[in-house]
Scaffold this motif. Structure first.
Motif: not given
Length: 608
Positions: A234-235, A326-333, A383-387, A425-427
């Motif tokens: 879909k992305g 949910i994060p607002t930015k469209d990136a890999l978390h 869950y800890i966001d380690i992105s 490229t996605q992180i």
């Protein structure tokens, strides 16, 4: 029930259905009505509402019979009870008023058409429970008598073995669920299938999957054929993979009503069911439906010629929920489960989650869960966001190695993710996190290296224990001095943070971690194992977890020696356990040991 207003509600055409009509038309009827009104391609039809079902139950005096039959349910007799209920319903008569309303609706749509007659229970196709496959559907039904019989069969299917058991498992009261029936114009498809707007196997929400086979979807749903499986990203808006199955059979509609199994030719059985263009068109429609509902959907579809139709859409209830917010930015978390690292696999209470967030302190400035940046929750776990850490090449290599000490599976999953070709490229790009981490960690690392190289480690445990006791005294004093209510909660929130404690403790721990890893490496090099270093670590004095476990073992050994003590603990009336133990004679040693444990460690549950 006989009023003019009530008569109007015995039947509702799908384009008349509104959000408020769930109690009348059930989950399936509501979804189909909403989609028709939003402009999605849904076959026209009407709902025989739950008021018609209630009228049927009342007319045949079935309420008392149902209540009595369902009260006596148990695992052994559920099949027999369900069968008796269905037989009684099928023997009963549809009230003339209801029958008249159904016939009028059929005549309005076309008495010579073929119809699909579908069950739609009021607890069906909801976000918390889908009821998929629990009630009946009848395809290609022709003639008024057959339609009336199918409606009654749908009412009876509210009491299949599986439907009854599903309600029990989901704590849904039988008497609170009613059955509506959807009657739709029958589409005679050349192709049909199921579309999941998130991959139900991997849980990947960016991968839409389509199962497709020739003829009616009945062949697929009942497992008669292995469908083609298409995966759509879909992305990236492209077909990601296609698996073309060997499809031996198709279920096709007959002109006079009913269905028939047809054996496919060899060429047709091995051909791709949908063209690439049709796959893309169907996927785009699925994305629109998912966007409208705001959550992943399980969609039944069919293709007649080149016209796509949606015959059902329900929420996918089997997916593990996403971490919130949910994060607002469209990136890999990337999220690491704090709960699993701490071996706390069960859900944590909301209060426990809030306390853990206060202790972890990386979101210290935030007290509203809607704006938490790094500590997220999903299904009662933290869950800890380690992105942000993974965008740094050095930390990207270090983190899996560090996590191996806590959770090998988590570390392995992280390694696989990092090695993906599209990871870089996605992180998410969050340089502020790296800068903040460097500012926080640099003094800790410098102090830790000084301790490793120059300081005598003999007093480390004593120093750490003194610090803990000092913090406990400070904390208790601050809490007691604060006024009850909001002020006390604010004080707890302020002093619960471990931020300054990390700065004091980590420099003490760093030398121990480095020494342990050096010892582990030496053992592996010289002896080819890691057994002995781990045994030493597990038995170190001053390890509170080890000491608590050993003392628990001593208590258990004492209980095993006495049938009287065993009996007291088996009673499970723990509110009076202390008083009962103290009233026993000859167990002073055990009671002293028990009191010592409670005084030091308190009452604890698993995972606390």
């Amino acid at each position: 029930m006989g009023s003019v207003e009530m008569n109007k509600k015995l039947i509702l055409f799908l384009d008349e259905v509104k959000e408020k009509d769930l109690p009348l038309v059930g989950g399936k009827g509501l979804n189909l009505g909403i989609m028709i009104n939003f402009g999605f391609p849904v076959p026209t039809g009407f709902c025989v509402t739950t008021l018609s079902y209630k009228e049927f139950i009342e007319h045949n005096s079935l309420e008392g019979f149902l209540e009595e039959a369902l009260q006596g349910l148990c695992q052994e007799n559920i099949g027999q009870v369900a069968k008796e209920i269905r037989e009684r319903i099928m023997e009963s008569q549809i009230p003339k008023l209801v029958e008249k309303e159904i016939i009028n609706a059929i005549n309005k749509m076309g008495p010579y058409n073929n119809y699909a007659v579908r069950s739609s229970a009021t607890a069906e196709d909801m976000k918390f429970a889908s009821f998929a496959g629990q009630q009946d559907t009848y395809l290609n039904v022709h003639g008024i008598e057959s339609i009336l019989h199918s409606v009654k069969s749908c009412w009876a299917s509210l009491f299949t073995d599986r439907a009854i058991l599903y309600r029990i498992q989901n704590n849904i009261e039988h008497k609170q669920v009613y059955m509506a029936v959807v009657v739709q114009n029958m589409v005679s498809p050349n192709v049909s299938g199921i579309m999941f707007t998130a991959d139900p196997v991997s849980g990947h929400r960016d991968i839409l999957t389509i199962d497709a086979s020739y003829g009616l979807g009945e062949a697929l749903v009942s497992g008669l054929v292995s469908p083609d499986i298409y995966k759509y990203n879909k992305g990236q808006d492209k077909i990601e993979s296609k698996v073309i199955a060997d499809k031996k059979l198709a279920v096709m509609p007959l002109n006079g009503g009913g269905t028939n199994k047809v054996r496919l030719t060899n060429d047709q059985s091995k051909s791709q069911v949908l063209t690439d263009t049709q796959i893309v068109n169907l996927a785009q429609l699925g994305k629109r439906i998912e966007k409208y509902y705001g959550c992943p959907q399980d969609i039944e579809w069919c293709l007649a010629g080149e016209q796509l139709y949606i015959v059902q859409s329900r929420s996918i209830t089997s997916l593990f929920p996403l971490p919130q917010p949910i994060p607002t930015k469209d990136a890999l978390h990337v999220y690491a489960s704090f709960s699993h690292i701490q071996v706390m696999t069960d859900p944590i209470s909301p209060l426990g989650v809030d306390m853990a967030r206060a202790i972890i302190s990386i979101d210290k400035s935030e007290i509203n869960q809607d704006v938490y940046k790094y500590t997220k929750t999903a299904a009662g776990r933290i869950y800890i966001d380690i992105s942000g850490l993974l965008q740094n090449n050095v930390l990207r290599k270090m983190l899996p190695a560090i996590l191996k000490n806590a959770d090998n599976l988590l570390a392995s999953a992280l390694e696989n993710l990092i090695n993906r070709t599209d990871f870089n490229t996605q992180i998410v790009n969050d340089r502020k996190t790296i800068k903040a981490l460097k500012r926080f960690m640099m003094p800790i690392v410098i102090r830790g290296m000084k301790n490793l190289l120059y300081k005598n480690p003999d007093a480390t445990v004593e120093c750490a224990n003194d610090y803990v006791n000092m913090r406990l005294v400070e904390t208790q004093k601050a809490v007691n001095q604060a006024r009850q209510g909001a002020e006390r909660l604010e004080v707890i929130h302020e002093i619960a943070s471990f931020s300054k404690d990390f700065k004091n403790f980590l420099p003490l721990i760093i030398p121990a971690i480095i020494s342990y890893k050096i010892l582990e490496g030496l053992e592996e090099k010289l002896l080819g194992s890691r057994k002995y270093v781990n045994e030493i670590l597990q038995g170190l004095e001053g390890n509170i977890t080890t000491e608590m476990g050993l003392l628990t073992g001593d208590l258990a050994d004492s209980i095993r020696k006495s049938p009287e003590l065993i009996q007291e603990f088996k009673k499970e009336d723990y509110s009076t356990l202390f008083d009962r133990l103290k009233s026993l004679n000859g167990y002073d040693d055990f009671i002293q040991l028990f009191d010592k444990f409670i005084e030091k460690y308190g009452l604890r549950a698993a995972g606390s």
